[in-house]
Design a protein around this motif. Structure first.
Motif, mmCIF file in Angstrom:
data_model
loop_
_atom_site.group_PDB
_atom_site.id
_atom_site.type_symbol
_atom_site.label_atom_id
_atom_site.label_comp_id
_atom_site.label_asym_id
_atom_site.label_seq_id
_atom_site.Cartn_x
_atom_site.Cartn_y
_atom_site.Cartn_z
ATOM 1 N N GLN A 100 -5.389 51.715 -4.815
ATOM 2 C CA GLN A 100 -4.053 51.112 -4.789
ATOM 3 C C GLN A 100 -3.482 51.098 -3.379
ATOM 4 O OE1 GLN A 100 -1.826 53.375 -7.667
ATOM 5 N NE2 GLN A 100 -2.439 52.068 -9.357
ATOM 6 N N ILE A 101 -3.643 52.201 -2.662
ATOM 7 C CA ILE A 101 -3.112 52.280 -1.294
ATOM 8 C C ILE A 101 -3.852 51.309 -0.385
ATOM 9 C CG2 ILE A 101 -2.876 53.780 0.713
ATOM 10 C CD1 ILE A 101 -2.388 56.094 -1.273
ATOM 11 N N LEU A 104 -2.573 47.899 -0.958
ATOM 12 C CA LEU A 104 -1.223 47.781 -0.419
ATOM 13 C C LEU A 104 -1.252 47.621 1.101
ATOM 14 C CD1 LEU A 104 1.693 47.994 -1.544
ATOM 15 C CD2 LEU A 104 1.653 50.376 -0.879
ATOM 16 N N ARG A 181 5.851 51.416 2.495
ATOM 17 C CA ARG A 181 5.243 50.925 1.247
ATOM 18 C C ARG A 181 4.504 52.027 0.492
ATOM 19 N NH1 ARG A 181 2.836 44.881 2.589
ATOM 20 N NH2 ARG A 181 4.838 43.951 3.155
ATOM 21 N N VAL A 182 3.738 52.837 1.207
ATOM 22 C CA VAL A 182 2.997 53.915 0.550
ATOM 23 C C VAL A 182 3.956 54.975 0.032
ATOM 24 C CG1 VAL A 182 1.276 55.734 0.915
ATOM 25 C CG2 VAL A 182 0.900 53.464 1.870
ATOM 26 N N LEU A 185 5.365 53.675 -3.156
ATOM 27 C CA LEU A 185 4.365 53.694 -4.224
ATOM 28 C C LEU A 185 4.172 55.094 -4.795
ATOM 29 C CD1 LEU A 185 1.994 52.282 -5.819
ATOM 30 C CD2 LEU A 185 0.526 53.068 -3.968
ATOM 31 N N LEU A 186 4.017 56.076 -3.921
ATOM 32 C CA LEU A 186 3.700 57.433 -4.360
ATOM 33 C C LEU A 186 4.931 58.300 -4.598
ATOM 34 C CD1 LEU A 186 0.681 58.231 -2.024
ATOM 35 C CD2 LEU A 186 0.642 57.385 -4.361
ATOM 36 N N GLN A 187 6.093 57.805 -4.179
ATOM 37 C CA GLN A 187 7.337 58.574 -4.304
ATOM 38 C C GLN A 187 7.240 59.909 -3.560
ATOM 39 O OE1 GLN A 187 10.210 57.372 -5.878
ATOM 40 N NE2 GLN A 187 9.016 55.498 -5.869
#
Length: 198
Positions: A100-101, A104, A181-182, A185-187
């Motif tokens: 996913q990363i 992204l 962005r990362v 995504l990962l909070q």
């Protein structure tokens, strides 16, 4: 004797039902289906008493609906098995996050290739607990066609830039975009995300 009477009674009922259904059907094309189904009923009615007469075990359970015993899952048995299962789940989760990363980061303008490394926090959670991300290291290879800006040259300093000067340089816009962005995504906070550009 009683099983023979039951067999004859069941066959008579099935044959009467088959005749009644054939009379109700409007076309002859459906009669073939009714005969097939009623034939299956006749076979099952005949096999029931034969199986009980021969004392054969009947296994009527569907394998997909049966319960799973702990000995069927040797990986999860015992403490070592639990740790092995947890490690396998974490590795699979790490692979999913990595993909996913990477997707992204490859969506950021000017990024040609990327490599992601993820580290989880050590925790004593259960088998299905989602591991917490401790650190994400991202190596970004830029597009070769991109023209990089020239860094300022300081005259009068011996030995070029010092280590503290290079660390205090502001991050590029691409690095900040990737971190944002990362992080979304990962909070996780941005300081846990390290981006290195080549």
């Amino acid at each position: 004797m009683e099983s023979l009477q039951t067999l004859v009674r069941n066959l008579a009922i099935i044959i009467l039902m088959a005749n009644f259904l054939e009379m109700l059907l409007p076309s002859k094309s459906m009669q073939g289906f009714v005969k097939l189904i009623m034939g299956l009923f006749v076979i099952s009615a005949v096999l029931g008493p034969v199986i009980s007469l021969l004392h054969l075990p009947q296994n009527l359970s569907v394998p997909a609906w049966t319960e799973v015993n702990s000995h069927d899952m040797p990986v999860l048995a015992g403490n070592n098995g639990l740790q092995a299962g947890r490690d396998a789940v974490q590795e699979q989760f790490k692979l999913i996050l990595k993909n996913q990363i990477e997707a992204l980061v490859l969506g950021v303008k000017g990024v040609e290739k990327t490599d992601v490394e993820i580290q989880f926090e050590e925790s004593a959670g259960g088998l299905m607990d989602q591991p917490r991300v401790a650190q994400v290291n991202i190596l970004v290879n830029s597009d070769q066609t991109e023209i990089k800006s020239v860094e300022p040259i300081n005259v009068g300093k011996s030995g070029g830039q010092s280590q503290s000067d290079s660390q205090s340089q502001p991050q590029s816009e691409r690095t900040q975009t990737i971190q944002e962005r990362v992080s979304a995504l990962l909070q996780i906070p941005k300081d846990r995300i390290s981006v290195t550009e080549n």
